[in-house]
Every structure is written in structure tokens, then in C-alpha cells.
Design a protein around this motif. Structure first.
Motif, PDB file in Angstrom:
ATOM      1  N   GLN A 296     -14.747  -1.814  -2.861  1.00 20.81           N
ATOM      2  CA  GLN A 296     -14.194  -0.476  -2.621  1.00 20.81           C
ATOM      3  C   GLN A 296     -14.103  -0.213  -1.113  1.00 20.81           C
ATOM      4  OE1 GLN A 296     -16.915   2.827  -3.015  1.00 20.81           O
ATOM      5  NE2 GLN A 296     -15.350   4.127  -3.954  1.00 20.81           N
ATOM      6  N   HIS A 297     -15.190  -0.491  -0.428  1.00 22.81           N
ATOM      7  CA  HIS A 297     -15.234  -0.192   0.997  1.00 22.81           C
ATOM      8  C   HIS A 297     -14.263  -1.053   1.782  1.00 22.81           C
ATOM      9  CE1 HIS A 297     -16.895   1.917   4.326  1.00 22.81           C
ATOM     10  NE2 HIS A 297     -17.217   0.800   4.968  1.00 22.81           N
TER      11      HIS A 297
ATOM     12  N   MET B  66      -6.822  -0.099   4.127  1.00 26.08           N
ATOM     13  CA  MET B  66      -5.849   0.995   4.167  1.00 26.08           C
ATOM     14  C   MET B  66      -5.948   1.738   5.505  1.00 26.08           C
ATOM     15  SD  MET B  66      -5.335   2.844   0.560  1.00 26.08           S
ATOM     16  CE  MET B  66      -3.589   2.878   0.791  1.00 26.08           C
ATOM     17  N   SER B  67      -7.157   2.000   5.928  1.00 28.24           N
ATOM     18  CA  SER B  67      -7.363   2.724   7.181  1.00 28.24           C
ATOM     19  C   SER B  67      -6.816   1.931   8.367  1.00 28.24           C
ATOM     20  CB  SER B  67      -8.851   3.006   7.371  1.00 28.24           C
ATOM     21  OG  SER B  67      -9.109   3.593   8.620  1.00 28.24           O
ATOM     22  N   ARG B  68      -7.013   0.628   8.307  1.00 34.06           N
ATOM     23  CA  ARG B  68      -6.517  -0.247   9.376  1.00 34.06           C
ATOM     24  C   ARG B  68      -5.006  -0.131   9.496  1.00 34.06           C
ATOM     25  NH1 ARG B  68      -8.245  -6.020   7.932  1.00 34.06           N
ATOM     26  NH2 ARG B  68     -10.307  -5.079   7.957  1.00 34.06           N
ATOM     27  N   GLU B  69      -4.350  -0.015   8.357  1.00 33.03           N
ATOM     28  CA  GLU B  69      -2.896   0.137   8.363  1.00 33.03           C
ATOM     29  C   GLU B  69      -2.500   1.451   9.042  1.00 33.03           C
ATOM     30  OE1 GLU B  69      -0.493  -1.856   7.485  1.00 33.03           O
ATOM     31  OE2 GLU B  69       1.196  -0.465   7.482  1.00 33.03           O
ATOM     32  N   ILE B  70      -3.256   2.493   8.779  1.00 33.37           N
ATOM     33  CA  ILE B  70      -2.973   3.791   9.413  1.00 33.37           C
ATOM     34  C   ILE B  70      -3.164   3.696  10.927  1.00 33.37           C
ATOM     35  CG2 ILE B  70      -3.833   6.169   9.651  1.00 33.37           C
ATOM     36  CD1 ILE B  70      -4.417   6.058   6.587  1.00 33.37           C
ATOM     37  N   VAL B  71      -4.232   3.054  11.344  1.00 34.04           N
ATOM     38  CA  VAL B  71      -4.503   2.913  12.779  1.00 34.04           C
ATOM     39  C   VAL B  71      -3.412   2.069  13.445  1.00 34.04           C
ATOM     40  CG1 VAL B  71      -6.103   1.972  14.495  1.00 34.04           C
ATOM     41  CG2 VAL B  71      -6.985   3.213  12.507  1.00 34.04           C
ATOM     42  N   ARG B  72      -3.011   0.994  12.774  1.00 35.69           N
ATOM     43  CA  ARG B  72      -1.938   0.157  13.295  1.00 35.69           C
ATOM     44  C   ARG B  72      -0.657   0.977  13.472  1.00 35.69           C
ATOM     45  NH1 ARG B  72       2.555  -2.525  12.063  1.00 35.69           N
ATOM     46  NH2 ARG B  72       2.672  -1.511  10.037  1.00 35.69           N
ATOM     47  N   ASP B  73      -0.334   1.770  12.472  1.00 39.06           N
ATOM     48  CA  ASP B  73       0.872   2.585  12.537  1.00 39.06           C
ATOM     49  C   ASP B  73       0.808   3.558  13.718  1.00 39.06           C
ATOM     50  OD1 ASP B  73       1.775   1.278  10.307  1.00 39.06           O
ATOM     51  OD2 ASP B  73       1.381   2.913   8.918  1.00 39.06           O
TER      52      ASP B  73
ATOM     53  N   PHE C 172     -11.525  -2.348   0.704  1.00 41.84           N
ATOM     54  CA  PHE C 172     -10.164  -1.869   0.420  1.00 41.84           C
ATOM     55  C   PHE C 172      -9.852  -0.617   1.258  1.00 41.84           C
ATOM     56  CE2 PHE C 172      -7.329   0.827  -2.261  1.00 41.84           C
ATOM     57  CZ  PHE C 172      -6.167   0.112  -2.003  1.00 41.84           C
ATOM     58  N   HIS C 173     -10.806   0.288   1.326  1.00 41.29           N
ATOM     59  CA  HIS C 173     -10.588   1.482   2.147  1.00 41.29           C
ATOM     60  C   HIS C 173     -10.387   1.123   3.615  1.00 41.29           C
ATOM     61  CE1 HIS C 173     -12.706   4.161  -1.066  1.00 41.29           C
ATOM     62  NE2 HIS C 173     -11.466   3.847  -1.387  1.00 41.29           N
ATOM     63  N   LYS C 174     -11.142   0.145   4.072  1.00 41.26           N
ATOM     64  CA  LYS C 174     -10.978  -0.290   5.463  1.00 41.26           C
ATOM     65  C   LYS C 174      -9.586  -0.857   5.709  1.00 41.26           C
ATOM     66  CE  LYS C 174     -15.520  -1.209   7.359  1.00 41.26           C
ATOM     67  NZ  LYS C 174     -16.332  -2.134   8.149  1.00 41.26           N
TER      68      LYS C 174
ATOM     69  N   LEU D 246       0.817  -1.228   0.000  1.00 45.01           N
ATOM     70  CA  LEU D 246       0.000   0.000   0.000  1.00 45.01           C
ATOM     71  C   LEU D 246       0.845   1.269   0.000  1.00 45.01           C
ATOM     72  CD1 LEU D 246      -2.654  -1.166   2.623  1.00 45.01           C
ATOM     73  CD2 LEU D 246      -2.863  -1.136   0.125  1.00 45.01           C
ATOM     74  N   ASP D 247       2.068   1.148   0.499  1.00 43.86           N
ATOM     75  CA  ASP D 247       2.981   2.281   0.524  1.00 43.86           C
ATOM     76  C   ASP D 247       3.325   2.797  -0.878  1.00 43.86           C
ATOM     77  OD1 ASP D 247       4.467  -0.466   0.754  1.00 43.86           O
ATOM     78  OD2 ASP D 247       5.882   0.868  -0.249  1.00 43.86           O
TER      79      ASP D 247
END
Lengths: 246, 246
Positions: free
Chosen positions: A138-139, A145-152, A141-143, A99-100
Motif C-alpha cells: 500500500q505504502h 503515485m506521489s512521485r508522479e505528482i512531484v515529477r509533474d 503504491f502511494h509513494k 495511474l491517470d
DNA sequence: AAATCGTATTGATGTGGATCAAAGGGCCCC
DNA sequence: GGGGCCCTTTGATCCACATCAATACGATTT
């Protein structure tokens, strides 16, 4: 007797089938109806085997696809000019890598297999195309990506304000939870990464990781034998995290 | 005499216009043709003013929209049960807030205005809807999410393997670069956050941040006067980062 | 079964940043 | 324009983790 079955890294022609995959509840197909999963199946180009220690992609590589881990596990890391490196994550089956690369069209980290592994190659252009047609995809996939942000953000919290033993406790509880989600034991598992890699991820030196393991063992929280971990006292580990007073 | 002018947080009815916005090159409209920008305009529900120190959203709030910063600046933070908190980012005009909420349908961090600010409210359901129709919007949105992931990896690198002065140098160079992208001076700017907030973001105590500023000043790298920063030697700051050898 | 090599443990010592403490600004509100 | 409060700076001391160093273990090869 058969030939050694381990093959070099290749894109094999085997047709993937998300509909048959036991990881579909964790992965991109989550929440899709059967017809939609079939469309996803069609899109997934191929699988690719990656042997232990080999790169799935490198920092700087042109971004073309994201990857869903079908078997095995990976680490991602970032390397500075002066040689320092930082492990940014460990990924298990059903999780998505790459995703990066979307932001600049080039990957910004390295993805390396911790054991012989296999990924589903998902050409990104086609994923975007199908996401425009399939709302659920779509949804999801967005989840992801968002999960990765929250994990970070969780890792930033860990690196910015936790002590060594708290970091390791958080790491073990996280691993346990992810093994559980995959149908494995929550209390007994095999770590695929070295003390050095754990240390890099947690912002600690390998000696500190080792000492923290030993301390946990002394206190009866876990039984450690090299990479084999048995968690004996989950509440104890959680207490270590929440009640900062030492 | 007027009533106290501090009003509760409200959604005002003013019509937004991405097409007129000088931030469109940084924000969601990037890369769209005029007709598409008009569609985006129609979707953006309203603007919302947030006064200094007020929350745009809180951890746990139901997720409904993402927010593009139109004026002002924000910080995001995560708070643990035991009270420890970690600033996970500082956001400036044209940047997007709220992506953390997609994964669970609830926000996972707090967003707090560092000064009186204004955001464009982008209802997420409608953004997904329009993204299915406008390929360029879909792609730009994906890039923005990916950029956040890459940024977070950079912070992990910083927290995991840099020393105090390197962290502050990286922070200052990052701020400088972002001010430049907004048409402001690269070498002279006003920080909106306190030493304590900078410290939290960088995994340091406020005293350490203050001492690092003083050291930079002694060495002629920057001129510091409270929150007003003048960068005198950009290459010097960069050298501090790359050549780890002290 | 011995040799080799990467990985892990454990001990002794050093140090960067935390913590504790006390002044100094600067700014906002009255 | 004076008072109070928050923010910042600077100094002295402490401590958690890093660093340096030696050994031990396990897996793989021979």
C-alpha cells in the motif's frame, strides 16, 4: 533458422515473477519481504508485449489495470480536439503507467511504445485488494503515485519558467539520472524518442531542440550523434540550470 | 482593546465532523456510508487555521499529514535555487493538499493561504491504516491522487502548447467550473490571487495576464473589475480554446 | 549500390510575449 | 479620512523562439 521472434500484441501466459525481476528495487515490490513479493507475483495477471509505435492504451479506454514496464520504454501524450498534442512523459523500465485512469475509470492519455516493449499487467481491483492486506505494498503504491505528482510539478516548473537550453539541460540530466538508477552509464545513452517528441515534452519546436543540441555540442557540454548522446560536462549542464543569469 | 488578533499557526482542539460537512461530496468522505464517515471523523485529528499569506507547510518540511480545505483557498508553489518560482496550483474548499509529501516523506512544495483559511488535518499514517479497513475510503483516496495527476497533465498541455489568451480562457473556465461544483455562481466570482500569481501558474508575466483580461473585456467575453470577474460569454471562451485557428 | 522516407540540421525571417517604464486605482492602516 | 503601498493597467521596445524553407543524413528496402 528460427521464425521471426517478434509477435503481435498479446497477453501471454508466461508466469511473471517479481521476485526474480531485476527491476524490483524500482517498482512495486520495493520494500516488501519475500513472502509479500510472492503474493504480488500471484496477483500480476500476465505480461503483454507492445511493439514500437503501438498503443498500450488510449485516451478514453476503460481503466482496468496499471502497467509496470518490464522492458522497453513508452511515451504518454494528451491530444486536444484541434489536433494539438503534448507529450506528458517518457517512461522507462520499472516505472508504472496508467495511474491517470483511476480518477474517472477511463484513461485520460495515450501510452505509446517508443520501442518493442513488455509490461506487467496489474489488475487494479486486485492491487487495491492486496494493498489492504499488505501495508508495505500500500505504502509503496502511494509513494509511486506521489512521485508522479512531484515529477509533474517539476515539468510545470520547467515549462513555466525555463528557457529552451535550460529545459534541454534538465531533460538530459534527468535521463542520465534515470539510466544510472538502472545500472547503465550516466554519461552515454541512446534516446528512444525523436526531436519532435522531446520538443513536445519540453514545450519547444523540434528545430529549437536541434539548435540547443548543436549549441551544447559547440560548447563541449555533450557529444551528439543523432539519438546517441554522450554527456561530457555534467557540472556544466547543472550550472546552466541553477544560475539563471545568462 | 484586545491584543493583536493575529495568532501564530496553531492546531485547535475543535472536533471535526465530516458527516456534518457540506463539502463531503467533494472530499474524502465521498461514497462512504454513514458508519464509515464516522470512522473517518474519528481519524481526522484536528483543524488548523492558516491566516492569509501564511504557510500551511513548506518545501522540505517533514511529511506527516495531508490536509482537506474546509474554508478558504491556497496556492502551492515550487522555488528554484536561483529564486525563480512557479505556482503549481490553486486549491479550493474540499480539495486535498500535501500529496506531494508522500513520495520522499518531505514536502516538495510550499502551500500558502490566499485568504484566512481552515484545513482538516489528516494524519497520513492513520489514513493508510483506515484505508486498509474501508475499501471505499481507499478507492476515494486513490481517485483523489489520480485526479491530481490528470489535472497536472492538463496544466502541462496548457503550458506546453497554448497561447496566452487560450491559457487565460482555460483558467477562467476551470475556476468557473469549480465554483459551480461548490454551489456558487458559474458566471460571477472573486479571484483570490493576484495577476502575478495567475501569471506564474500560466507561465506568463503579469502584464500579459492583464492585457489578456483587457482584451477579453473589449471583446465582451468577460467583465473584469480588479479581482471580480463576470463571465459574459462562456461559449466564446470555449471557442477560443478549441478552435486554435485565430 | 541506388532509391526512398522519416528524421535531423541549419539558415532567414517573423512575432507573441517579455521587458522596461510610467501612470492609475483600491485598500488597508493609522 | 488621509497617506502609503501594493496591485493593476497601458504604452513602447526588444528578443527568444516559432515559422518557413532548404538541405543533409541514416536506415531500410529493393
Amino acid at each position: 533458422m528460427q521464425m521471426k521472434s517478434v509477435m503481435p500484441v498479446t497477453a501471454v501466459e508466461v508466469k511473471t515473477a517479481c521476485s526474480q525481476c531485476n527491476l524490483r528495487e524500482l517498482c512495486l515490490p520495493f520494500g516488501l519481504d519475500p513472502a509479500e513479493v510472492d503474493q504480488l507475483d500471484e496477483m500480476v495477471g500476465s505480461r503483454r508485449k507492445v511493439k514500437r509505435q503501438q498503443h498500450l492504451y488510449r485516451s478514453g479506454d476503460p481503466f482496468e489495470a496499471i502497467y509496470a514496464i518490464r522492458a522497453g520504454s513508452f511515451k504518454t501524450d494528451v491530444i486536444l480536439e484541434d489536433g494539438r498534442d503534448q507529450v506528458t512523459g517518457f517512461q522507462m523500465t520499472g516505472e508504472v503507467l496508467g495511474l491517470d485512469g483511476i480518477s474517472t475509470e477511463n484513461h485520460s492519455c495515450n501510452a505509446i511504445a517508443l520501442e518493442d516493449s513488455e509490461v506487467c499487467v496489474i489488475p487494479f481491483g486486485r492491487l487495491e485488494e492486496l494493498s489492504r492486506q499488505v501495508e508495505g505494498l500500500q505504502h509503496q503504491f502511494h509513494k509511486i503515485m506521489s512521485r508522479e505528482i512531484v515529477r509533474d510539478h517539476g515539468v510545470m516548473m520547467l515549462l513555466g519558467s525555463m528557457r529552451a537550453e535550460e529545459r534541454l539541460a534538465a531533460f538530459l540530466l534527468n535521463m542520465s539520472q534515470r539510466f544510472t538508477a538502472r545500472g547503465f552509464s550516466a554519461s552515454e545513452f541512446h534516446l528512444r524518442m525523436t526531436r519532435d517528441e522531446i520538443g513536445s515534452y519540453l514545450g519547444l519546436k523540434l528545430e529549437t531542440v536541434s539548435r540547443a543540441f548543436s549549441r551544447f555540442q559547440e560548447e563541449g557540454l555533450v557529444a551528439v550523434q543523432q539519438k546517441h548522446i554522450r554527456i561530457l560536462d555534467t557540472p556544466g549542464l547543472k550550472r546552466l540550470l541553477n544560475h539563471h543569469a545568462g
